[in-house]
Design an enzyme around this catalytic site. Structure first.
Site, PDB file in Angstrom:
ATOM      1  N   SER A 136      46.487  19.962  64.813  1.00 35.07           N
ATOM      2  CA  SER A 136      45.875  19.059  63.845  1.00 35.07           C
ATOM      3  C   SER A 136      45.968  19.626  62.448  1.00 35.07           C
ATOM      4  O   SER A 136      47.011  19.559  61.835  1.00 35.07           O
ATOM      5  CB  SER A 136      44.438  18.675  64.183  1.00 35.07           C
ATOM      6  OG  SER A 136      44.052  17.610  63.325  1.00 35.07           O
ATOM      7  N   HIS A 150      39.196  23.640  50.030  1.00 37.38           N
ATOM      8  CA  HIS A 150      39.079  23.302  48.606  1.00 37.38           C
ATOM      9  C   HIS A 150      38.087  24.290  48.026  1.00 37.38           C
ATOM     10  O   HIS A 150      37.015  24.496  48.600  1.00 37.38           O
ATOM     11  CB  HIS A 150      38.593  21.858  48.418  1.00 37.38           C
ATOM     12  CG  HIS A 150      38.743  21.383  47.020  1.00 37.38           C
ATOM     13  ND1 HIS A 150      39.921  20.868  46.533  1.00 37.38           N
ATOM     14  CD2 HIS A 150      37.873  21.380  45.988  1.00 37.38           C
ATOM     15  CE1 HIS A 150      39.767  20.545  45.254  1.00 37.38           C
ATOM     16  NE2 HIS A 150      38.527  20.851  44.901  1.00 37.38           N
ATOM     17  N   CYS A 195      42.986  20.047  68.340  1.00 35.49           N
ATOM     18  CA  CYS A 195      43.066  19.245  69.554  1.00 35.49           C
ATOM     19  C   CYS A 195      43.694  20.103  70.646  1.00 35.49           C
ATOM     20  O   CYS A 195      44.604  20.870  70.374  1.00 35.49           O
ATOM     21  CB  CYS A 195      43.944  18.012  69.326  1.00 35.49           C
ATOM     22  SG  CYS A 195      43.393  16.992  67.963  1.00 35.49           S
TER      23      CYS A 195
END
Length: 121
Positions: free
Chosen positions: A63, A68, A83
């Site tokens: 995934s 940030h 996943c």
């Protein structure tokens, strides 16, 4: 719920501001973390803002891992979505916490998936 993946949201406070503003360091940190836990990197995108801050995402076969940063606040928001069972996202989270020198962190865990459907015979 049939869990398809585990999504970890990381609140990384009291981080080293210099590290959070260093694009090369943030990129290497995410890449090293992905490799160290056995994730398969399939793409990446990173950007340094002016006057400060970095954003980045690793697309992984499992995934993604993203971040940030707000160096002026010593804060980073990161997430790890995995996943399958090829690696442990909690292990990756602990690596990011250490590598960004966060002295105050929180991990929110979200199980992602679909409701089980009745099997019709």
């Amino acid at each position: 719920m049939n869990v398809l993946g585990l999504h970890l949201l990381l609140e990384l406070k009291e981080c080293n501001p210099q590290l959070l503003n260093d694009l090369d360091y943030v990129r290497k940190t995410l890449l090293d973390t992905a490799h160290d836990v056995g994730a398969t990197v399939v793409g990446e995108s990173f950007h340094r803002f002016s006057p400060q801050g970095v954003t980045g995402i690793l697309a992984i076969a499992e995934s993604h891992i993203s971040i940030h940063t707000w160096p002026e606040h010593g804060y980073a928001a990161a997430d790890i979505f995995a996943c399958g069972a090829s690696f442990q996202p909690k292990e990756a989270a602990e690596m990011l916490i250490g590598r960004l020198e966060s002295r105050d962190s929180e991990i929110v865990e979200v199980q992602r998936g679909l409701p089980l459907k009745a099997v019709v015979s």
